[in-house]
Write a protein that holds these residues in place. Structure first.
Motif, PDB file in Angstrom:
ATOM      1  N   GLU A 110      52.880  -2.585   7.607  1.00 40.40           N
ATOM      2  CA  GLU A 110      51.530  -2.852   8.113  1.00 40.40           C
ATOM      3  C   GLU A 110      51.184  -1.894   9.262  1.00 40.40           C
ATOM      4  O   GLU A 110      50.062  -1.395   9.344  1.00 40.40           O
ATOM      5  CB  GLU A 110      51.414  -4.300   8.559  1.00 40.40           C
ATOM      6  CG  GLU A 110      51.445  -5.278   7.391  1.00 40.40           C
ATOM      7  CD  GLU A 110      51.590  -6.732   7.815  1.00 40.40           C
ATOM      8  OE1 GLU A 110      51.942  -7.003   8.986  1.00 40.40           O
ATOM      9  OE2 GLU A 110      51.362  -7.605   6.961  1.00 40.40           O
ATOM     10  N   ARG A 112      52.400   1.170   9.691  1.00 37.24           N
ATOM     11  CA  ARG A 112      52.151   2.483   9.090  1.00 37.24           C
ATOM     12  C   ARG A 112      50.769   2.548   8.471  1.00 37.24           C
ATOM     13  O   ARG A 112      50.066   3.552   8.584  1.00 37.24           O
ATOM     14  CB  ARG A 112      53.197   2.782   8.009  1.00 37.24           C
ATOM     15  CG  ARG A 112      54.376   3.507   8.546  1.00 37.24           C
ATOM     16  CD  ARG A 112      55.345   3.992   7.539  1.00 37.24           C
ATOM     17  NE  ARG A 112      54.822   4.263   6.225  1.00 37.24           N
ATOM     18  CZ  ARG A 112      55.582   4.472   5.169  1.00 37.24           C
ATOM     19  NH1 ARG A 112      56.867   4.427   5.277  1.00 37.24           N
ATOM     20  NH2 ARG A 112      55.048   4.711   3.992  1.00 37.24           N
ATOM     21  N   LYS A 113      50.356   1.474   7.818  1.00 41.76           N
ATOM     22  CA  LYS A 113      49.027   1.441   7.194  1.00 41.76           C
ATOM     23  C   LYS A 113      47.945   1.520   8.263  1.00 41.76           C
ATOM     24  O   LYS A 113      46.968   2.266   8.108  1.00 41.76           O
ATOM     25  CB  LYS A 113      48.882   0.172   6.365  1.00 41.76           C
ATOM     26  CG  LYS A 113      47.597   0.137   5.565  1.00 41.76           C
ATOM     27  CD  LYS A 113      47.584  -1.066   4.649  1.00 41.76           C
ATOM     28  CE  LYS A 113      46.470  -1.049   3.678  1.00 41.76           C
ATOM     29  NZ  LYS A 113      45.175  -1.181   4.043  1.00 41.76           N
ATOM     30  N   ARG A 114      48.109   0.770   9.358  1.00 39.13           N
ATOM     31  CA  ARG A 114      47.120   0.837  10.445  1.00 39.13           C
ATOM     32  C   ARG A 114      47.040   2.242  11.025  1.00 39.13           C
ATOM     33  O   ARG A 114      45.950   2.746  11.293  1.00 39.13           O
ATOM     34  CB  ARG A 114      47.480  -0.166  11.559  1.00 39.13           C
ATOM     35  CG  ARG A 114      47.107  -1.595  11.248  1.00 39.13           C
ATOM     36  CD  ARG A 114      47.175  -2.483  12.474  1.00 39.13           C
ATOM     37  NE  ARG A 114      48.441  -2.422  13.178  1.00 39.13           N
ATOM     38  CZ  ARG A 114      49.536  -3.133  12.901  1.00 39.13           C
ATOM     39  NH1 ARG A 114      49.519  -3.970  11.887  1.00 39.13           N
ATOM     40  NH2 ARG A 114      50.638  -2.997  13.612  1.00 39.13           N
ATOM     41  N   LYS A 115      48.190   2.885  11.230  1.00 39.25           N
ATOM     42  CA  LYS A 115      48.207   4.251  11.774  1.00 39.25           C
ATOM     43  C   LYS A 115      47.498   5.219  10.818  1.00 39.25           C
ATOM     44  O   LYS A 115      46.741   6.060  11.253  1.00 39.25           O
ATOM     45  CB  LYS A 115      49.639   4.718  12.021  1.00 39.25           C
ATOM     46  CG  LYS A 115      50.358   3.993  13.131  1.00 39.25           C
ATOM     47  CD  LYS A 115      49.744   4.233  14.468  1.00 39.25           C
ATOM     48  CE  LYS A 115      50.327   5.467  15.071  1.00 39.25           C
ATOM     49  NZ  LYS A 115      49.906   5.723  16.429  1.00 39.25           N
ATOM     50  N   ALA A 116      47.741   5.052   9.520  1.00 39.16           N
ATOM     51  CA  ALA A 116      47.093   5.911   8.519  1.00 39.16           C
ATOM     52  C   ALA A 116      45.592   5.673   8.504  1.00 39.16           C
ATOM     53  O   ALA A 116      44.799   6.615   8.443  1.00 39.16           O
ATOM     54  CB  ALA A 116      47.678   5.673   7.143  1.00 39.16           C
ATOM     55  N   ASP A 117      45.188   4.390   8.603  1.00 37.39           N
ATOM     56  CA  ASP A 117      43.765   4.063   8.626  1.00 37.39           C
ATOM     57  C   ASP A 117      43.101   4.616   9.872  1.00 37.39           C
ATOM     58  O   ASP A 117      41.986   5.139   9.814  1.00 37.39           O
ATOM     59  CB  ASP A 117      43.550   2.535   8.562  1.00 37.39           C
ATOM     60  CG  ASP A 117      43.901   1.961   7.193  1.00 37.39           C
ATOM     61  OD1 ASP A 117      44.040   2.743   6.226  1.00 37.39           O
ATOM     62  OD2 ASP A 117      44.063   0.731   7.109  1.00 37.39           O
ATOM     63  N   ASP A 118      43.801   4.550  11.016  1.00 37.77           N
ATOM     64  CA  ASP A 118      43.264   5.107  12.265  1.00 37.77           C
ATOM     65  C   ASP A 118      43.099   6.615  12.141  1.00 37.77           C
ATOM     66  O   ASP A 118      42.115   7.180  12.621  1.00 37.77           O
ATOM     67  CB  ASP A 118      44.179   4.791  13.449  1.00 37.77           C
ATOM     68  CG  ASP A 118      44.155   3.320  13.836  1.00 37.77           C
ATOM     69  OD1 ASP A 118      43.254   2.588  13.373  1.00 37.77           O
ATOM     70  OD2 ASP A 118      45.052   2.890  14.584  1.00 37.77           O
ATOM     71  N   ASN A 120      42.521   8.292   9.413  1.00 34.81           N
ATOM     72  CA  ASN A 120      41.447   8.602   8.469  1.00 34.81           C
ATOM     73  C   ASN A 120      40.062   8.341   9.055  1.00 34.81           C
ATOM     74  O   ASN A 120      39.087   8.877   8.577  1.00 34.81           O
ATOM     75  CB  ASN A 120      41.600   7.786   7.179  1.00 34.81           C
ATOM     76  CG  ASN A 120      42.798   8.235   6.378  1.00 34.81           C
ATOM     77  OD1 ASN A 120      43.206   9.389   6.461  1.00 34.81           O
ATOM     78  ND2 ASN A 120      43.360   7.334   5.602  1.00 34.81           N
ATOM     79  N   SER A 121      39.992   7.504  10.076  1.00 35.55           N
ATOM     80  CA  SER A 121      38.690   7.176  10.651  1.00 35.55           C
ATOM     81  C   SER A 121      38.242   8.197  11.701  1.00 35.55           C
ATOM     82  O   SER A 121      37.127   8.150  12.154  1.00 35.55           O
ATOM     83  CB  SER A 121      38.714   5.769  11.281  1.00 35.55           C
ATOM     84  OG  SER A 121      39.603   5.742  12.372  1.00 35.55           O
ATOM     85  N   ASN A 122      39.125   9.117  12.063  1.00 37.53           N
ATOM     86  CA  ASN A 122      38.763  10.139  13.072  1.00 37.53           C
ATOM     87  C   ASN A 122      38.130  11.331  12.457  1.00 37.53           C
ATOM     88  O   ASN A 122      38.111  11.684  11.408  1.00 37.53           O
ATOM     89  CB  ASN A 122      40.012  10.585  13.853  1.00 37.53           C
ATOM     90  CG  ASN A 122      40.536   9.502  14.747  1.00 37.53           C
ATOM     91  OD1 ASN A 122      39.766   8.664  15.203  1.00 37.53           O
ATOM     92  ND2 ASN A 122      41.817   9.508  14.984  1.00 37.53           N
TER      93      ASN A 122
END
Length: 122
Positions: A110, A112-118, A120-122
């Motif tokens: 979870e 790692r997924k949050r870090k990846a999502d963060d 992608n949002s930049n």
């Protein structure tokens, strides 16, 4: 194959490596391998992740033997369900130590997924 060690040993053979070569490549002492074989200890979280990546297998399979060797999946859905994260019936056969490891792995996934999502949002 019932233990993590047996699954690691089968992967080593499948890859055509010696145990010594495997240990050298992943910086594992042969003493630790011996402890894993005797059931005195198991690889830590970081080492399990390294081993799974090295052999390109899922942690689900490496830890629990629940999937095919060739399956790569990073989800806790098979072990937990719903928002309340209630354990399903598979855990009756797991040791408390194994349940805690699974929970730790799911938290890591979870994260790692949050870090990846963060990223992608930049």
């Amino acid at each position: 194959m019932h233990s993590i060690y047996e699954r690691i040993e089968s992967l080593i053979k499948r890859q055509g490596l010696t145990k010594k070569a495997f240990c050298e490549q992943l910086n594992i002492s042969t003493g630790n391998m011996g402890d894993w074989k005797r059931g005195k200890s198991t690889p830590g979280t970081h080492k399990l992740i390294e081993i799974a990546a090295f052999f390109n297998v899922s942690l689900d399979w490496l830890i629990l033997g629940k999937r095919s060797v060739d399956t790569v999946k990073e989800s806790g859905e098979d072990y937990f369900f719903g928002q309340i994260r209630q354990l399903n019936c598979q855990t009756d056969e797991l040791l408390q130590k194994e349940k805690e490891f699974i929970k730790e792995y799911i938290e890591f996934t979870e994260y790692r997924k949050r870090k990846a999502d963060d990223g992608n949002s930049n």
